[in-house]
Design a protein around this motif. Sequence first.
Motif, short mmCIF file in Angstrom:
data_model
loop_
_atom_site.label_atom_id
_atom_site.label_comp_id
_atom_site.label_asym_id
_atom_site.label_seq_id
_atom_site.Cartn_x
_atom_site.Cartn_y
_atom_site.Cartn_z
N VAL A 231 20.49 -10.72 -11.61
CA VAL A 231 21.78 -11.34 -11.95
C VAL A 231 22.04 -12.53 -11.04
CG1 VAL A 231 24.26 -10.91 -12.17
CG2 VAL A 231 22.63 -9.12 -12.76
N ALA A 232 21.53 -12.45 -9.81
CA ALA A 232 21.75 -13.51 -8.83
C ALA A 232 20.81 -14.70 -9.03
CB ALA A 232 21.58 -12.95 -7.43
N SER A 233 19.85 -14.57 -9.94
CA SER A 233 18.88 -15.67 -10.11
C SER A 233 19.50 -16.78 -10.96
CB SER A 233 17.61 -15.13 -10.77
OG SER A 233 17.30 -15.85 -11.92
N SER A 234 19.08 -18.02 -10.69
CA SER A 234 19.66 -19.17 -11.40
C SER A 234 19.29 -19.15 -12.88
CB SER A 234 19.18 -20.46 -10.76
OG SER A 234 17.77 -20.52 -10.86
#
Length: 336
Positions: A231-234
Motif C-alpha cells: 500500500v505504501a508503494s508509489s
Amino acid sequence: GTSQMIRVKVPYGSISPEQLEMFATVSEKYSRGWGHITTRQNIQFHFIELDRIPDVLRDLGSAGLTTREACGDTVRNVMGCHLAGACPYEALDISPWAEAAYQHFLHNPLSQRLPRKFKINFSGCETDCGQAMFNDVGVIATTRTLADGTREAGFRVFVAGGLGANPHPALALEEFTSREDLMATLEAVLRVFSNHGNRDNKLRARMKWLVDTMGWEDVQARVLKERKLLVASSTWPGGIPEAVQKHGDAPAGLGLGATPTPVGQGTPVTLRRDDPYKAWDDANVVRGVAKGTVSAVAYARLGDITTDQLRALASIQRELGAEVRITNRQNLVFRG
C-alpha cells in the motif's frame, strides 16, 4: 547464423482479425510462410534475419502486438482459459483480469531482471482449462458465501506449481482473495520471488524451488506481509483495475433452455458418429452460453498455421463477428 526466432505475446489468447492478418504478413514477408502457436498462447516465427527484426517489431506494434518479455527472466505471456467470457461454468470472466495483469507487468521495472522466468495463468473455474495449477502463480476464479447468505466472487491464488524434472502441484496462498486484493497479491508474489529467488543457480530459481528451500509457511508469510506493505508503494496496484472496470467481469452464465456441454475430467466421450460433420461437432463445439451460443475449435496440426490459413481465419472472424482466442492446446477457438 543470423536467423532469429521471434515470439509474439498474445495475452490470454485474445486475438483480432487485424492481428491475424499481421501474422500472415510477418510469415510471408519475413519468415518462411507459416507461424507456430505455442502451448502458452504465443505465436512464433522462425528464420527471420537479424537485420530485419526492427521492421518486424514495428509492423507487429502497429497491430497492437509485442514480443516484449515473451522470453528471458521476465513475467512471460499471461495466460487464461480460452473459453473465458463464454463458459457456462465460470465464476468470473477472467479476461479483463488477465489483461490487467499483462498491462501491469509489461515494462514494469520489477519484471526486467528476475532470477528466472515467471509465469501467471488464469482460469475461470475449478476445471482449470487455463492450467493455473502448474505455474508460478495460478489464479482460479471462485465464489464464497458470506455471513448474510450472499455470494461474493473472487479468486483462489495458487503459488509455486511447476512441471519439468521436479513437478510440484501449486499451493493455495489463502482460502479466498478478494477482487480488490488480486493485483496486489500478484505483485507481492513477484516481489518475494525477485528478492529471494536463487540468482546463483538457474536450475534452482523458479517459485517451486523457493518453497523447497524456505519452506511453504515462510514463503506464504512473506507474500502476505509484502502485500500488506505494498500500500505504501508509489505504484500500489490495489483496487479494481481499469481493464476490469471498463469491460466488466460478469460470468457468461447459461443461456435460456441451453444444456451446457460437459467439460473437465470424467466427462464421458462417445465418438461413434458416421456423419463427419456431427463427429466434428461432438469433438469441437461447446454449447451453453448466455452471451453467445456456441464456441467452435479450429484445429491447427502441431500448432502450425500457414500465411493463407491466417488470412482465411481473419476473414472468417470478421464475417462472423466472432471473438477468437488462441488455446493452450495450440488451436484457435471461435466463440459466440
